[in-house]
Design an enzyme around this catalytic site. Structure first.
Site, PDB file in Angstrom:
ATOM      1  CG  ASP A  67      -0.295  -0.480   2.510  1.00  0.00           C
ATOM      2  OD1 ASP A  67       0.941  -0.484   2.573  1.00  0.00           O
ATOM      3  OD2 ASP A  67      -1.016  -0.829   3.457  1.00  0.00           O
ATOM      4  CG  ASP A 134      -8.941  -1.632  12.443  1.00  0.00           C
ATOM      5  OD1 ASP A 134      -7.942  -2.270  12.026  1.00  0.00           O
ATOM      6  OD2 ASP A 134      -9.377  -0.619  11.858  1.00  0.00           O
ATOM      7  CG  HIS A 136      -6.214  -2.201   9.064  1.00  0.00           C
ATOM      8  ND1 HIS A 136      -6.363  -1.247  10.044  1.00  0.00           N
ATOM      9  CD2 HIS A 136      -4.937  -2.070   8.637  1.00  0.00           C
ATOM     10  CE1 HIS A 136      -5.231  -0.577  10.186  1.00  0.00           C
ATOM     11  NE2 HIS A 136      -4.340  -1.068   9.351  1.00  0.00           N
ATOM     12  CD  GLU A 141      -8.805   1.374   7.970  1.00  0.00           C
ATOM     13  OE1 GLU A 141      -8.713   0.413   8.763  1.00  0.00           O
ATOM     14  OE2 GLU A 141      -8.347   2.506   8.232  1.00  0.00           O
TER      15      GLU A 141
HETATM   16  C1  GLP Z   1      -0.762   0.153   8.585  1.00  0.00           C
HETATM   17  C2  GLP Z   1      -0.201  -0.613   7.389  1.00  0.00           C
HETATM   18  C3  GLP Z   1      -0.376  -2.106   7.597  1.00  0.00           C
HETATM   19  C4  GLP Z   1       0.209  -2.496   8.949  1.00  0.00           C
HETATM   20  C5  GLP Z   1      -0.502  -1.767  10.056  1.00  0.00           C
HETATM   21  C6  GLP Z   1       0.037  -2.099  11.445  1.00  0.00           C
HETATM   22  O1  GLP Z   1      -2.134   0.168   8.549  1.00  0.00           O
HETATM   23  N1  GLP Z   1      -0.836  -0.222   6.167  1.00  0.00           N
HETATM   24  O2  GLP Z   1       0.255  -2.812   6.540  1.00  0.00           O
HETATM   25  O3  GLP Z   1       0.083  -3.893   9.135  1.00  0.00           O
HETATM   26  O4  GLP Z   1      -0.330  -0.379   9.835  1.00  0.00           O
HETATM   27  O5  GLP Z   1       1.227  -1.417  11.649  1.00  0.00           O
HETATM   28  P1  GLP Z   1       2.208  -1.676  12.864  1.00  0.00           P
HETATM   29  O6  GLP Z   1       3.027  -2.848  12.469  1.00  0.00           O
HETATM   30  O7  GLP Z   1       3.022  -0.430  12.918  1.00  0.00           O
HETATM   31  O8  GLP Z   1       1.390  -1.913  14.067  1.00  0.00           O
END
Ligand code: GLP
Length: 256
Positions: A67, A134, A136, A141
């Site tokens: 993304d 949440d 995702h 989302e």
């Molecule tokens: C963002 C990214 C996801 C990632 C998530 C959790 O939403 N787009 O790919 O998994 O954050 O991030 P973190 O690993 O910093 O908790």
């Protein structure tokens, strides 16, 4: 779903790095799906170490990131292109690195091109994933279509607030691989650690398959591995069973 509970975040990341390294050794032209966030940083650090100290060769590997934010140029400190440069691509040469083009004039066309590029590369061999609190995955989302492809999404207030709490002022729109895109990968490896992820992990693994927990779509994947530490595993009802499975794995199935 294969659930592997490990004692610490270090071991979660070490295991993920070994899974990637083994694939790249076996298939020099591997296609890797990469993720961003805090969680995978130690995985990239370990892959860089393996490259430097043990000659792990990524020079024929193709990568696709999950993304990117719409409207941030590649040099913007919060852009995922910049993150990837800093944490991986500036240290390890790969054949081709793809990150969705958040700066494209025609975003819909950029999304279609991304899907086509994945197909042209022969599909993703291994998709690394983190998870949002949440549930995702990538930026799909809650309420995302379980069959979705790469497209624009609007971040929820909750995700925006979490990102802003880390000091990242980011746009509300993103380009993200869809859940259908992710499910097409030949293998998915999702990693999570810490208490803030425990509820999402339990809902993903043991809850119903639902668009309200996008990661639960991995229940449909024939080869999904979930690597978690003890705290992220703390709400799993069948935790003892997953530990038992891991302990008794036949040697040909072991990845430790
Ligand atoms: C963002 C990214 C996801 C990632 C998530 C959790 O939403 N787009 O790919 O998994 O954050 O991030 P973190 O690993 O910093 O908790």
């Amino acid at each position: 779903m294969e659930v592997v509970i490990l004692p610490s975040p270090d071991e979660v990341c070490g295991r993920a790095a070994r899974i990637v390294a083994r694939l790249v050794r076996e298939k020099s032209r591997a296609v890797l799906g990469l993720c961003t966030g805090e969680t995978p940083k130690p995985v990239y650090a370990e892959l860089i170490r393996l490259h430097r100290d043990e000659g792990l060769d990524f020079s024929q590997v193709t990568t696709f990131n999950l993304d990117e934010y719409v409207g941030l140029d590649a040099q913007h400190p919060a852009s995922y292109r910049r993150y990837m440069a800093e944490h991986f691509f500036d240290h390890v040469r790969v054949a081709r690195a793809h990150v969705p083009d958040g700066g494209a004039n025609d975003i819909a066309a950029a999304c279609r091109d991304y899907e086509e590029a994945i197909v042209r590369a022969g599909g993703i061999d291994l998709q690394l994933l983190g998870i949002g609190a949440d549930g995702h995955i990538a930026f799909n989302e809650p309420s995302s279509s379980l069959g979705s492809r790469t497209r624009v999404k609007t971040l929820t207030e909750r995700t925006l607030a979490l990102l802003q709490a880390r000091g990242e002022s980011v746009p509300q729109h993103v380009i993200t691989m869809g859940i259908g895109t992710i499910l097409d990968a030949r293998r998915c490896v999702l990693l999570a650690f810490g208490e803030s992820k425990a509820s999402a992990i339990a809902r993903m693994v043991e809850g119903p398959l639902t668009a309200m927990v996008p990661a639960s779509a991995l229940q449909l994947h024939p080869r999904a591995t979930v690597l978690v530490d003890e705290t992220a595993a703390s709400k799993l009802e069948l935790a003892d069973y997953y530990r038992e499975v891991e302990r008794n794995k036949p040697s040909w199935q072991r990845e430790d």
